[in-house]
Write a protein that holds these residues in place. Structure first.
Motif, mmCIF file in Angstrom:
data_model
loop_
_atom_site.group_PDB
_atom_site.id
_atom_site.type_symbol
_atom_site.label_atom_id
_atom_site.label_comp_id
_atom_site.label_asym_id
_atom_site.label_seq_id
_atom_site.Cartn_x
_atom_site.Cartn_y
_atom_site.Cartn_z
ATOM 1 N N THR A 53 0.837 -1.084 0.468
ATOM 2 C CA THR A 53 0.280 0.217 -0.224
ATOM 3 C C THR A 53 0.724 1.366 0.175
ATOM 4 O O THR A 53 1.401 1.473 1.105
ATOM 5 N N ASP A 54 0.706 2.013 -1.166
ATOM 6 C CA ASP A 54 1.635 3.513 -1.509
ATOM 7 C C ASP A 54 0.758 4.011 -1.308
ATOM 8 O O ASP A 54 0.644 5.002 -2.253
ATOM 9 N N ILE A 55 0.760 4.806 0.066
ATOM 10 C CA ILE A 55 -0.077 5.924 0.090
ATOM 11 C C ILE A 55 0.457 7.482 -0.114
ATOM 12 O O ILE A 55 -0.419 8.331 -0.852
ATOM 13 N N THR A 56 1.542 7.199 -0.234
ATOM 14 C CA THR A 56 2.804 8.279 0.005
ATOM 15 C C THR A 56 2.459 8.719 -1.679
ATOM 16 O O THR A 56 1.756 9.827 -2.050
ATOM 17 N N GLY A 57 2.988 7.990 -2.126
ATOM 18 C CA GLY A 57 2.794 7.498 -3.852
ATOM 19 C C GLY A 57 1.751 8.317 -4.000
ATOM 20 O O GLY A 57 1.088 8.889 -5.332
ATOM 21 N N GLY A 58 -0.063 7.409 -3.961
ATOM 22 C CA GLY A 58 -0.800 7.962 -4.595
ATOM 23 C C GLY A 58 -0.988 9.483 -4.132
ATOM 24 O O GLY A 58 -1.836 10.057 -4.833
ATOM 25 N N ILE A 59 -0.747 9.876 -2.960
ATOM 26 C CA ILE A 59 -0.754 11.326 -2.328
ATOM 27 C C ILE A 59 -0.030 12.971 -3.459
ATOM 28 O O ILE A 59 -0.535 13.893 -4.278
ATOM 29 N N GLU A 117 0.515 2.255 5.885
ATOM 30 C CA GLU A 117 0.919 2.313 4.088
ATOM 31 C C GLU A 117 1.921 0.711 4.771
ATOM 32 O O GLU A 117 2.924 0.513 6.192
ATOM 33 N N ASP A 118 2.467 0.586 3.472
ATOM 34 C CA ASP A 118 2.677 -1.402 3.603
ATOM 35 C C ASP A 118 4.141 -0.975 2.441
ATOM 36 O O ASP A 118 3.216 -0.899 0.973
ATOM 37 N N LEU A 119 4.686 -0.787 2.617
ATOM 38 C CA LEU A 119 5.725 -0.454 1.162
ATOM 39 C C LEU A 119 6.681 -1.997 0.604
ATOM 40 O O LEU A 119 7.454 -2.584 1.224
ATOM 41 N N LYS A 120 6.913 -1.443 -0.842
ATOM 42 C CA LYS A 120 7.733 -2.779 -1.154
ATOM 43 C C LYS A 120 9.122 -2.059 -1.155
ATOM 44 O O LYS A 120 9.657 -1.322 -0.142
#
Length: 229
Positions: A128-134, A159-162
């Motif tokens: 879950t890339d919330i920052t990228g979406g924002i 947020e759960d990043l690769k």
């Protein structure tokens, strides 16, 4: 001598007239291009894990926005997944035509695109890339030039990043309102409710530090609160 003075006066007059002409032209341009009164909304939809079961609620939000936004307003919807800062994440985006009949056609087409997407989702994303979406939403909203700009984050805010992704940096959110919607609790939150509160507070601080405004709206029976700010 008189000829020299007349020549100086002639060129000085031309220079003054040129300046006046430019000033008048600038004034006319400023009058003919009033500040935008439009609204732009970007909805980020979490598609990780079991959150895909919440997508019907996201459809309801889209339907509300389509009924609320007017001609000249803009709407974008994108999914939050493993890497949310790419064009592939955009489900649909549109600026509604100034002609109401055309705008209504755009809204119907937008609804069909969202319905088709929801029907196609069979499993959730791994991350879950919330920052990228924002980041993507901010870029889109600023490009619209709208007066009012909203990012709706339909997520549990976890947020759960690769591995290798870097998202620990300040966000530039001046003039943008971020509304966290349907922030569901995780299983771990039932063990320690402070985890939920801390997660919300951390995002609030990050948004505020970036110059944005932050709200949480979990009551989906009163969707008019989404754009109330």
């Amino acid at each position: 001598m008189h000829t020299s003075l007349n020549r100086q006066y002639y060129f000085r007059s031309r220079w003054v007239n040129a300046l006046l002409g430019m000033a008048i032209a600038a004034g006319l341009l400023s009058c003919s291009a009033p500040a935008s009164r439009a609204t732009a909304v970007y909805l980020l939809v979490d598609t990780s894990g079991t959150y895909t079961k919440e997508l019907a609620k996201a459809q309801g939000i889209v339907n509300y926005l389509l009924a609320t936004l007017n001609t000249g307003d803009s709407l974008g919807v994108a999914r939050i997944d493993s890497g949310s800062f790419t064009e592939k994440n955009i489900i649909n985006k549109v600026t509604f035509d100034a002609r109401p009949s055309f705008a209504n056609d755009q809204k119907r087409a937008f609804k069909r695109a969202i319905d088709d997407y929801v029907a196609s989702v069979t499993k959730g994303s791994d991350h879950t890339d919330i920052t990228g979406g924002i980041l993507q939403a901010t870029q889109y909203l600023n490009e619209t030039g709208a007066k009012k700009k909203y990012i709706l984050v339909f997520s549990d805010l976890e947020e759960d990043l690769k591995e290798g992704q870097v998202r620990d940096f300040p966000l530039e959110l001046m003039g943008i309102q971020i509304v966290a919607v349907n922030v569901t609790k995780l299983r771990s939150d039932n063990i320690d409710p402070r985890d939920y509160l801390n997660r919300v507070e951390q995002w609030k601080k990050r948004v505020s530090d970036g110059g944005g405004q932050w709200r949480v709206v979990n009551d989906l029976d009163n969707l008019d609160k989404l754009l109330s700010g």
